[in-house]
Enzyme design. Structure first.
Site, PDB file in Angstrom:
ATOM      1  N   LYS A   1      -5.555 -12.897  22.010  1.00 33.32           N
ATOM      2  CA  LYS A   1      -6.795 -13.403  21.417  1.00 33.32           C
ATOM      3  C   LYS A   1      -6.515 -14.285  20.204  1.00 33.32           C
ATOM      4  CE  LYS A   1      -9.065  -8.956  22.364  1.00 33.32           C
ATOM      5  NZ  LYS A   1      -9.663  -7.785  21.714  1.00 33.32           N
TER       6      LYS A   1
ATOM      7  N   LYS B   1       3.013 -13.183  25.325  1.00 26.96           N
ATOM      8  CA  LYS B   1       1.897 -12.422  25.870  1.00 26.96           C
ATOM      9  C   LYS B   1       0.582 -13.149  25.615  1.00 26.96           C
ATOM     10  CE  LYS B   1       0.072  -7.695  25.812  1.00 26.96           C
ATOM     11  NZ  LYS B   1       0.178  -6.362  25.168  1.00 26.96           N
TER      12      LYS B   1
ATOM     13  N   LYS C   1       4.301  -7.780  13.283  1.00 32.02           N
ATOM     14  CA  LYS C   1       3.100  -8.300  12.621  1.00 32.02           C
ATOM     15  C   LYS C   1       3.363  -8.683  11.168  1.00 32.02           C
ATOM     16  CE  LYS C   1      -0.385  -5.967  15.459  1.00 32.02           C
ATOM     17  NZ  LYS C   1      -1.563  -5.076  15.448  1.00 32.02           N
TER      18      LYS C   1
END
Length: 329
Positions: free
Chosen positions: A195, A192, A109
């Site tokens: 959202k 993956k 991240k």
């Protein structure tokens, strides 16, 4: 009866991957476990966020979870239960920097701009451990990519027990679904389903209409080769494997069974069958979600009651943890 805890970030409408990898499994676990399911809004602010958007997404996620079969009394939002933050701070002081430095999700991240990210993003695995152990939960349904977090939570719980000379926090067992633990993007089978992907075509959400579901499946990336008759033929074909995996998970059919039916055919027939199956299974969830979203006061009351139940379980546990570390009660 074993206690189960799991959570999901309210950072957008849950998608097919969330449904297959978590929500459907949560609904089943309720039958024979003492379950608590949490909208982890405190984790949501470890990355840049918009306050009003977070509020609306929390309500939307509440509606989706209820429509997916989660019982209202088992659902709450994290920030409404102070035990999470209280135990999270203790775990910040128990956990070691070396442990956190090994956490791969922070590296993913933060990327190359580690110094510009919040301290919350760095220590959030400690809060995740507190989320679970505030309830002394023994089982956590997670995807395979979350296994490292469960290992860290166990390390923290065991160190607390050792440092305080007690046998207080239990060992946590990850419950990893055998199928569809990782549903991939419809636009890139190597990534993956997420959202946060900028392309709406990359995911099917739990509010999509039947037409939107069918359209996204028709447009899903594939390759020019027909479907193989055996699993070995899916090597280096991530998009084909992903669509077959989705079909198998939604229908409880094996990969071999699907290849025996669709092997040798092009993707047209298969995509039509997959779209029909997804519409059949997901359209009722989407319809119920839209109905629930029309009644905000009901959603707020569900969260209030769920938080009250969660506090009744977690507060005595965290009170005792604070007493063990020497805090005056």
């Amino acid at each position: 009866m074993q206690r189960v805890f799991s959570g999901i970030q309210p950072t957008g409408i849950p998608h097919l991957g969330n449904y297959l990898g978590a929500l459907r499994n949560w609904a089943t676990l309720q039958k024979d476990h003492d379950c608590l399911f949490c909208l982890v809004d405190m984790h949501s602010i470890t990355m840049p966020w918009e306050p009003e958007k977070l509020r609306q997404q929390t309500l939307a996620s509440t509606a989706c979870l209820l429509a997916s079969g989660i019982e209202p009394t088992r659902l709450y939002n994290q920030s409404a239960v102070s035990a999470h933050a209280r135990l999270g701070w203790i775990f910040n002081c128990i956990s070691r920097l070396g442990w956190l430095n090994r956490m791969t999700q922070f590296k993913d991240k933060a990327g190359k701009n580690r110094e510009n990210h919040s301290a919350g993003l760095y220590v959030y695995p400690n809060l995740m451990a507190a989320d679970i152990l505030a309830f002394q939960a023994t089982r956590v349904p997670v995807g395979d990519d979350q296994r490292q977090h469960i290992e860290l939570a166990n390390d923290i719980g065991q160190k607390f027990n050792h440092d305080m000379g007690v046998d207080f926090f239990p060992t946590i067992e990850p419950l990893i679904p055998p199928q569809a633990a990782r549903v991939m993007s419809l636009r890139d089978g190597s990534k993956k389903m997420s959202k946060s992907d900028p392309s709406e075509q990359s995911r099917i959400t739990l509010t999509d209409t039947p037409d939107e579901i069918a359209q996204k499946i028709r447009r899903a990336k594939t390759d020019p080769e027909p479907l193989p008759g055996e699993a070995a033929g899916l090597e280096n074909r991530p998009e084909a494997r992903n669509l077959l995996s989705i079909y198998g998970a939604m229908s409880d059919r094996s990969l071999e069974d699907l290849l025996s039916e669709f092997g040798g055919q092009g993707f047209g027939t298969f995509k039509t069958a997959l779209a029909d199956l997804l519409v059949e299974k997901l359209a009722p969830v989407a319809s119920e979600t839209r109905r629930l979203l029309a009644d905000e006061s009901h959603l707020l009351e569900v969260l209030r009651q769920g938080a009250a139940r969660a506090r009744s379980v977690a507060d005595p546990i965290v009170d005792e943890a604070e007493r063990l570390v020497g805090f005056l009660r």
